[in-house]
Design an enzyme around this catalytic site. Structure first.
Site, PDB file in Angstrom:
ATOM      1  N   GLY A  11     -92.970  19.121 -44.335  1.00 26.42           N
ATOM      2  CA  GLY A  11     -92.688  20.335 -43.703  1.00 26.42           C
ATOM      3  C   GLY A  11     -91.157  21.302 -44.356  1.00 26.42           C
ATOM      4  CB  ALA A  22     -76.658  26.092 -50.992  1.00 23.17           C
ATOM      5  NE  ARG A  25     -76.366  32.256 -56.461  1.00 27.81           N
ATOM      6  CZ  ARG A  25     -76.748  33.467 -56.225  1.00 27.81           C
ATOM      7  NH1 ARG A  25     -75.952  34.161 -55.207  1.00 27.81           N
ATOM      8  NH2 ARG A  25     -77.627  34.355 -56.738  1.00 27.81           N
ATOM      9  NE  ARG A  72     -96.079  16.149 -43.376  1.00 26.21           N
ATOM     10  CZ  ARG A  72     -95.618  17.454 -43.229  1.00 26.21           C
ATOM     11  NH1 ARG A  72     -97.571  18.317 -43.293  1.00 26.21           N
ATOM     12  NH2 ARG A  72     -95.334  18.238 -42.581  1.00 26.21           N
ATOM     13  CG  ASP A 103     -87.850  11.233 -40.527  1.00 27.52           C
ATOM     14  OD1 ASP A 103     -88.806  12.188 -40.623  1.00 27.52           O
ATOM     15  OD2 ASP A 103     -88.144  10.594 -39.564  1.00 27.52           O
ATOM     16  CB  THR A 125     -87.996  18.780 -40.346  1.00 24.20           C
ATOM     17  OG1 THR A 125     -89.255  18.898 -38.604  1.00 24.20           O
ATOM     18  CG2 THR A 125     -86.634  18.166 -39.862  1.00 24.20           C
ATOM     19  CG  ASP A 127     -90.512  18.383 -36.433  1.00 24.33           C
ATOM     20  OD1 ASP A 127     -91.097  19.269 -35.973  1.00 24.33           O
ATOM     21  OD2 ASP A 127     -90.893  17.441 -37.182  1.00 24.33           O
ATOM     22  CG  ASP A 129     -87.759  15.027 -36.396  1.00 30.64           C
ATOM     23  OD1 ASP A 129     -87.161  15.066 -37.422  1.00 30.64           O
ATOM     24  OD2 ASP A 129     -88.990  14.174 -36.938  1.00 30.64           O
ATOM     25  NE  ARG A 162    -104.203  35.364 -15.694  1.00 29.56           N
ATOM     26  CZ  ARG A 162    -104.309  36.333 -16.233  1.00 29.56           C
ATOM     27  NH1 ARG A 162    -103.539  36.416 -17.833  1.00 29.56           N
ATOM     28  NH2 ARG A 162    -105.619  36.880 -16.671  1.00 29.56           N
ATOM     29  NE  ARG A 171     -94.175  15.349 -38.504  1.00 21.84           N
ATOM     30  CZ  ARG A 171     -94.948  14.295 -39.962  1.00 21.84           C
ATOM     31  NH1 ARG A 171     -93.432  12.963 -39.948  1.00 21.84           N
ATOM     32  NH2 ARG A 171     -94.215  16.005 -41.163  1.00 21.84           N
ATOM     33  NE  ARG A 211     -87.271  27.661  -4.446  1.00 18.95           N
ATOM     34  CZ  ARG A 211     -87.725  26.788  -5.232  1.00 18.95           C
ATOM     35  NH1 ARG A 211     -87.733  25.038  -5.266  1.00 18.95           N
ATOM     36  NH2 ARG A 211     -87.709  27.040  -6.713  1.00 18.95           N
ATOM     37  CE  LYS A 213     -89.212  30.705 -10.624  1.00 18.97           C
ATOM     38  NZ  LYS A 213     -88.403  29.061 -11.248  1.00 18.97           N
ATOM     39  CG  HIS A 215     -94.506  34.081 -13.107  1.00 17.25           C
ATOM     40  ND1 HIS A 215     -93.557  35.356 -11.897  1.00 17.25           N
ATOM     41  CD2 HIS A 215     -93.191  33.470 -13.347  1.00 17.25           C
ATOM     42  CE1 HIS A 215     -91.952  35.650 -11.988  1.00 17.25           C
ATOM     43  NE2 HIS A 215     -92.271  34.412 -13.163  1.00 17.25           N
ATOM     44  CD  GLU A 222     -96.658  18.612 -33.625  1.00 19.91           C
ATOM     45  OE1 GLU A 222     -97.697  18.913 -32.967  1.00 19.91           O
ATOM     46  OE2 GLU A 222     -95.779  18.690 -33.700  1.00 19.91           O
ATOM     47  NE  ARG A 243    -106.565  33.644 -18.700  1.00 18.72           N
ATOM     48  CZ  ARG A 243    -106.767  33.473 -17.252  1.00 18.72           C
ATOM     49  NH1 ARG A 243    -106.369  32.649 -17.043  1.00 18.72           N
ATOM     50  NH2 ARG A 243    -107.604  34.470 -17.349  1.00 18.72           N
TER      51      ARG A 243
HETATM   52  P1  ADP Z   1     -90.646  14.880 -43.378  1.00 18.96           P
HETATM   53  O1  ADP Z   1     -89.974  15.053 -44.804  1.00 18.96           O
HETATM   54  O2  ADP Z   1     -90.725  16.693 -42.896  1.00 18.96           O
HETATM   55  O3  ADP Z   1     -90.529  13.762 -42.651  1.00 18.96           O
HETATM   56  P2  ADP Z   1     -93.754  13.305 -44.407  1.00 18.96           P
HETATM   57  O4  ADP Z   1     -93.122  12.319 -43.383  1.00 18.96           O
HETATM   58  O5  ADP Z   1     -94.622  14.020 -44.550  1.00 18.96           O
HETATM   59  O6  ADP Z   1     -91.773  14.523 -44.122  1.00 18.96           O
HETATM   60  O7  ADP Z   1     -91.858  12.795 -45.757  1.00 18.96           O
HETATM   61  C1  ADP Z   1     -92.743  13.921 -47.147  1.00 18.96           C
HETATM   62  C2  ADP Z   1     -92.828  13.012 -48.025  1.00 18.96           C
HETATM   63  O8  ADP Z   1     -92.114  11.835 -48.299  1.00 18.96           O
HETATM   64  C3  ADP Z   1     -94.205  12.398 -48.300  1.00 18.96           C
HETATM   65  O9  ADP Z   1     -95.581  12.948 -48.335  1.00 18.96           O
HETATM   66  C4  ADP Z   1     -94.796  11.094 -49.351  1.00 18.96           C
HETATM   67  O10 ADP Z   1     -94.778  11.529 -50.159  1.00 18.96           O
HETATM   68  C5  ADP Z   1     -92.975  10.830 -48.720  1.00 18.96           C
HETATM   69  N1  ADP Z   1     -92.753   9.589 -47.868  1.00 18.96           N
HETATM   70  C6  ADP Z   1     -93.520   9.695 -47.044  1.00 18.96           C
HETATM   71  N2  ADP Z   1     -92.307   8.109 -45.979  1.00 18.96           N
HETATM   72  C7  ADP Z   1     -92.524   7.441 -47.657  1.00 18.96           C
HETATM   73  C8  ADP Z   1     -92.178   5.994 -48.108  1.00 18.96           C
HETATM   74  N3  ADP Z   1     -92.162   4.858 -46.868  1.00 18.96           N
HETATM   75  N4  ADP Z   1     -92.207   5.611 -49.121  1.00 18.96           N
HETATM   76  C9  ADP Z   1     -91.715   6.913 -50.100  1.00 18.96           C
HETATM   77  N5  ADP Z   1     -92.139   7.944 -50.017  1.00 18.96           N
HETATM   78  C10 ADP Z   1     -92.366   7.846 -48.478  1.00 18.96           C
HETATM   79  O1  F6P Z   2     -92.593  17.814 -39.467  1.00 17.59           O
HETATM   80  C1  F6P Z   2     -92.402  19.781 -39.204  1.00 17.59           C
HETATM   81  C2  F6P Z   2     -94.026  20.076 -38.571  1.00 17.59           C
HETATM   82  O2  F6P Z   2     -94.664  21.534 -38.174  1.00 17.59           O
HETATM   83  C3  F6P Z   2     -94.394  18.883 -36.653  1.00 17.59           C
HETATM   84  O3  F6P Z   2     -93.377  19.827 -36.038  1.00 17.59           O
HETATM   85  C4  F6P Z   2     -96.033  19.041 -37.078  1.00 17.59           C
HETATM   86  O4  F6P Z   2     -96.489  17.883 -36.413  1.00 17.59           O
HETATM   87  C5  F6P Z   2     -96.508  19.415 -38.553  1.00 17.59           C
HETATM   88  O5  F6P Z   2     -95.224  19.582 -39.410  1.00 17.59           O
HETATM   89  C6  F6P Z   2     -97.598  19.664 -39.046  1.00 17.59           C
HETATM   90  O6  F6P Z   2     -98.173  19.374 -39.729  1.00 17.59           O
HETATM   91  P1  F6P Z   2     -98.925  20.632 -40.647  1.00 17.59           P
HETATM   92  O7  F6P Z   2     -97.964  21.569 -41.012  1.00 17.59           O
HETATM   93  O8  F6P Z   2     -99.636  19.620 -41.971  1.00 17.59           O
HETATM   94  O9  F6P Z   2    -100.243  20.567 -40.195  1.00 17.59           O
END
Ligand code: ADP
Ligand code: F6P
Length: 319
Positions: A11, A22, A25, A72, A103, A125, A127, A129, A162, A171, A211, A213, A215, A222, A243
């Site tokens: 993503g 960076a 350069r 991806r 990752d 990313t 996220d 994470d 509301r 993710r 108390r 409040k 809203h 997600e 909502r």
């Molecule tokens: P992010 O890097 O944001 O976590 P993804 O999990 O979608 O995003 O991974 C990005 C890309 O990295 C995948 O579409 C794939 O091409 C590659 N990738 C992910 N897991 C593996 C894996 N186990 N082995 C090789 N390539 C991978």
């Molecule tokens: O990893 C970034 C992210 O935006 C997550 O927060 C979300 O779950 C996912 O990608 C959405 O993926 P896509 O853009 O493929 O719908």
């Protein structure tokens, strides 16, 4: 290091362009040629590479998205796909690769490193994470985008008395919900790291109502469940008008914050420096405001830890 390559994968995240800038350069500054790989691993397998000069990364530090495009790729997960990528790297005489992504992208990076190409990862990313760094590139911008939306929703929540349920991305991680909930003053935050909180949320809304409040703002990561189901439960249990807003991909776009631009600049340059030092299979990160290197194997073996102290703090302050 005579020829380097850089790609963005997974993503997209605001600040990826600043990281590309960076890498390009710093690489040129250190005497290397730098190639941009388009469309992530998919483009790498197809030989979609172009040499980048200093001007090619001009005027992008403030732009969201990634000028190299992202993808991806299922094909790259196969042995055959990785072999094709290696063949392309060898035929272009690439000595080192920088992978900007999350990752998932590092799993791919590690496979390439095992096949003999020096690879350094840069965490990009929204996220947040990724183990081995306090912040990933794009997270700060995403949180700022979310709180801008929360502030607007708060105006109407107050006017109509509301409850608003706001679903954010992340993710499997609750970081965006947690930090935007803290910064946006949310009454309750539902995160996957603490899955049993819906009843507690209901009780907090009811206690707040007693108390005076009228809203509430409820942040839902997600990964913690469906915001519409959360909204239904709250409405049923509290009787309050409720909502639901799902913020979606607006969280991925926009001009990166100063923090993300600076982070991307530091990490991108450090990744190049590590390649020049002969390092491979590592990720760069920011730990206690210092640039640090962590083995990809270590990054991939750990689970990202959300800061539960911040979670407790937000609960105390949102009473
Ligand atoms: P992010 O890097 O944001 O976590 P993804 O999990 O979608 O995003 O991974 C990005 C890309 O990295 C995948 O579409 C794939 O091409 C590659 N990738 C992910 N897991 C593996 C894996 N186990 N082995 C090789 N390539 C991978
Ligand atoms: O990893 C970034 C992210 O935006 C997550 O927060 C979300 O779950 C996912 O990608 C959405 O993926 P896509 O853009 O493929 O719908």
């Amino acid at each position: 290091m005579k020829k380097l390559a850089v790609l963005t994968s997974g993503g997209d995240a605001p600040g990826m362009n600043a990281a590309i800038r960076a890498v390009v350069r710093r690489g040129i500054y250190r005497g290397a040629k730098v190639f941009g790989v388009y469309h992530g691993y998919e483009g790498l397998m197809n030989g979609d590479l172009k040499e980048m000069d200093l001007g090619s990364v001009g005027d992008i530090i403030h732009r969201g998205g990634t000028i190299l495009f992202s993808a991806r790729s299922e094909r790259f997960k196969t042995e055959e796909g990785q072999k094709r990528a290696m063949d392309q790297l060898r035929s272009h005489d690439i000595d080192g690769l920088v992978v900007i992504g999350g990752d998932g992208s590092y799993r791919g990076a590690e496979k390439l490193a095992q096949k003999g190409i020096p690879v350094i990862g840069v965490p990009g990313t929204i996220d947040n994470d990724v183990p081995g760094t306090d912040y990933s590139i794009g997270f700060d911008t995403a949180v700022n985008t979310v709180i801008e939306a929360v502030d607007r929703i708060r105006d109407t929540a107050t006017s109509h008395e509301r409850t608003y349920v706001i679903e954010v991305m992340g993710r499997d991680a609750g970081d965006i919900a947690l930090w935007s909930g803290l910064a946006g003053g949310a009454e309750s935050i539902l995160i996957p790291e603490n899955p049993s909180d819906l009843q507690d949320t209901v009780e907090r809304i009811q206690a707040g109502y007693r108390r005076g409040k009228k809203h509430s703002i409820i942040m839902v990561a997600e990964g913690a469940g469906n915001a519409f189901d959360v909204g239904e439960t709250i409405k049923k249990e509290t009787g309050m008008e409720t909502r639901v807003t799902v913020l979606g991909h607006i969280q991925r776009g926009g001009s990166p914050t100063a923090f993300d631009r600076a982070l991307a600049s530091r990490l991108g340059a450090f990744a190049v420096d590590l390649l020049f030092e002969g390092k491979t299979s590592s990720m760069v990160g920011l730990v206690s405001n210092q640039v640090r290197e962590t083995d990809l194997a270590e990054v991939l073996s750990q689970r990202h830890k959300l800061d539960l102290d911040i979670y407790q703090l937000s609960r105390t302050l949102s009473m």
